[in-house]
Write a protein that holds these residues in place. Structure first.
Motif, short mmCIF file in Angstrom:
data_model
loop_
_atom_site.label_atom_id
_atom_site.label_comp_id
_atom_site.label_asym_id
_atom_site.label_seq_id
_atom_site.Cartn_x
_atom_site.Cartn_y
_atom_site.Cartn_z
N GLY A 292 -6.05 2.50 9.64
CA GLY A 292 -6.80 3.16 8.86
C GLY A 292 -6.27 4.50 8.79
N GLY A 293 -5.26 4.86 9.41
CA GLY A 293 -4.56 6.30 9.17
C GLY A 293 -3.71 6.50 8.17
N PRO A 294 -3.16 7.91 7.89
CA PRO A 294 -1.97 8.10 6.84
C PRO A 294 -0.86 7.29 7.30
N ASP A 295 -0.11 7.07 6.21
CA ASP A 295 1.07 6.53 6.36
C ASP A 295 2.15 7.06 7.48
N THR A 296 2.06 6.72 8.68
CA THR A 296 2.85 7.45 9.74
C THR A 296 3.90 6.74 10.22
N PRO A 297 4.85 6.84 10.52
CA PRO A 297 5.95 6.20 11.20
C PRO A 297 5.64 5.99 12.51
#
Length: 423
Positions: A292-297
């Motif tokens: 549910g977070g931002p697209d984060t690698p």
RNA sequence: GUGGGCGUAGCUCAGGUGGUUAGAGCGUCAGGUUGUGGCCCUGAAGGCCGGGGGUUCAAGUCCCCUCGCUCACCCCA
């Protein structure tokens, strides 16, 4: 027989092993905090949804979770690993990126215990969220590597691979599925089952029956995009530049579904294959978004405490730290002198022990000897009246000396520090 | 979850073909001169022989079940 003992797969870590565990984490902390990683202590218990994202096809999620419904009707689970918790924490608190975290602590998996595999097992690990840079992969792998080196392990084998970009992985899985399906009859029944759930994992099979089929299977590298190949190339070159030996293992697929891109595993050279995976990790660029977070690698690893210590045992390195007292107070009076002297010396940072229950002097001296204390301080009625204590070096043949009670602490500090200097 | 091995004092282990009060070493505790350890000697404490059931005149020893440990598979750290 005792009425209670530890539950299966759970155990007491007692001295001196417990001190070794502490030191293990200390060494890890020193290694990673030197690189700017900060400690995160996630809860042991989370909403089960945090962990189901690890993969519907993994046993860790489907069969091994310690989950239950709590009194508030929440479906929760004891964490089976900590990466998902770190990501959940990241989503919840949104620290600035790159976010570099380390952790240590127990995880729980309901498995059948065996050597190097317990239902409660400790891991240490790091995670870096927010960067796609292959140099992060390199740093992460390197930190794992130098940690093992700091423990004194010489026979660590590092295997690296890349699962490519998500599309590459998907295409590869499809190709693999079709390849194995064409040769279904040659696969072991177990692998046939695995194939349905997760074709990648068939590559992990150790059954001899499967080895020929696996050897002929398509390899992931022919599915890599140019970007994925370049990323992996940079990682390999970086490791080489750092002098970290590794091998490329195109069949290395990590157990949890969230991995993509770089994957790696540290193996103990002295251990049997059942427990030679000491640690591993890789990229999980989609996990934060899944939660549910931002697209984060993200990229990180986890290292198993037990197995790594097993490897240390095999290589005869990283022993339990010595656990000896500095001073043992022998009081043949009523015990009040031991009480006061212990309090005084301990306040001065001297590790001081004593015995209880009015034991004979001989018994107390034996206890002093066993404690490993360098010095014994002896006191009784005569000494108390004279305002002195007797000081005896338990590891030399020197005569014991009498010291003014008021000088005792200073004398011991100076004796102990000069000994330390000599060593 | 599936299979193999194992389960005797705190620890490491002995206890042929079932037969009187189950042993050793280490460890612990107490003695071996009145207030002195390490070595040595003597003694003591400590086991319903993992648990339950069965066979038998008699079971630590045989059979079954169960729990646990362990190894392999599986999975993974």
């Amino acid at each position: 027989m005792p009425e209670f003992s530890t539950s299966p797969g759970m155990r007491d870590i007692t001295a001196p092993e417990s001190a070794r565990w502490r030191r293990f984490v200390d060494v890890f902390e020193r290694t990673v905090s030197a690189a700017g990683y900060e400690l995160v202590i996630p809860p042991l218990l989370e909403d089960i949804g945090v962990f189901t994202r690890l993969g519907e096809a993994t046993d860790v999620v489907t069969k091994e979770m310690y989950d239950f419904v709590d009194k508030g009707e929440r479906h929760v689970a004891l964490r089976p690993e900590q990466t998902a918790s770190i990501c959940r924490s990241f989503v919840e608190h949104r620290p600035t990126t790159p976010f570099k975290a380390w952790y240590s602590g127990p995880n729980f998996r309901y498995e059948k215990p065996q050597r190097g595999r317990y239902r409660q097992f400790d891991q240490v690990g790091i995670e870096v969220l927010g960067s796609l840079d292959p140099y992060v992969d390199i740093e992460v792998i390197h930190l794992g590597w130098i940690f093992f080196k700091k423990l004194g392990l010489q026979q660590i084998e590092l295997a690296v691979n890349s699962l490519g970009e998500p599309e590459n992985r998907t295409a590869y899985v499809a190709a693999l599925k079709s390849y194995f399906n064409d040769r279904l009859a040659d696969l072991s029944p177990e692998s046939q089952q695995t194939l349905e759930k997760n074709p990648l994992r068939v590559l992990d099979s150790k059954r001899p029956q499967d080895s020929d089929v696996i050897a002929g299977a398509p390899m992931i590298n022919s599915f890599w995009s140019a970007e994925a190949a370049a990323h992996f190339d940079t990682v390999c070159n970086g490791l080489t530049s750092l002098g970290v030996p590794f091998s490329i293992d195109l069949k290395l697929v990590r157990g949890l579904d969230y991995y993509r891109g770089t994957t790696f595993e540290f193996r103990g050279g002295t251990l049997d294959s059942a427990q030679n995976a000491l640690g591993g990790g890789g990229r999980y660029d989609g996990l934060v978004a899944d939660l549910g977070g931002p697209d984060t690698p993200g990229v990180g690893f986890a290292i198993g405490l037990d197995r790594t210590l097993l490897a240390c045992d095999d290589e005869g390195t990283f022993p339990s730290p010595p656990d000896a007292a500095d001073v043992f107070v022998v009081d043949v009076g009523d015990g009040i002198d031991a009480l006061l002297i212990c309090a005084e010396l301990r306040a001065a940072g001297i590790r001081t022990e004593r015995s209880w229950d009015n034991r004979s002097m001989k018994a107390q001296m034996k206890a002093a000897n066993r404690s490993g204390a360098r010095f014994a301080v002896l006191i009784g009625e005569d000494e108390r009246l004279a305002g002195i204590a007797l000081l005896r070096d338990l590891r030399s043949d020197a005569e014991q000396v009498s010291v003014a009670r008021t000088e005792l602490q200073a004398t011991l500090i100076s004796r102990l520090s000069s000994l330390q200097g000599a060593e």
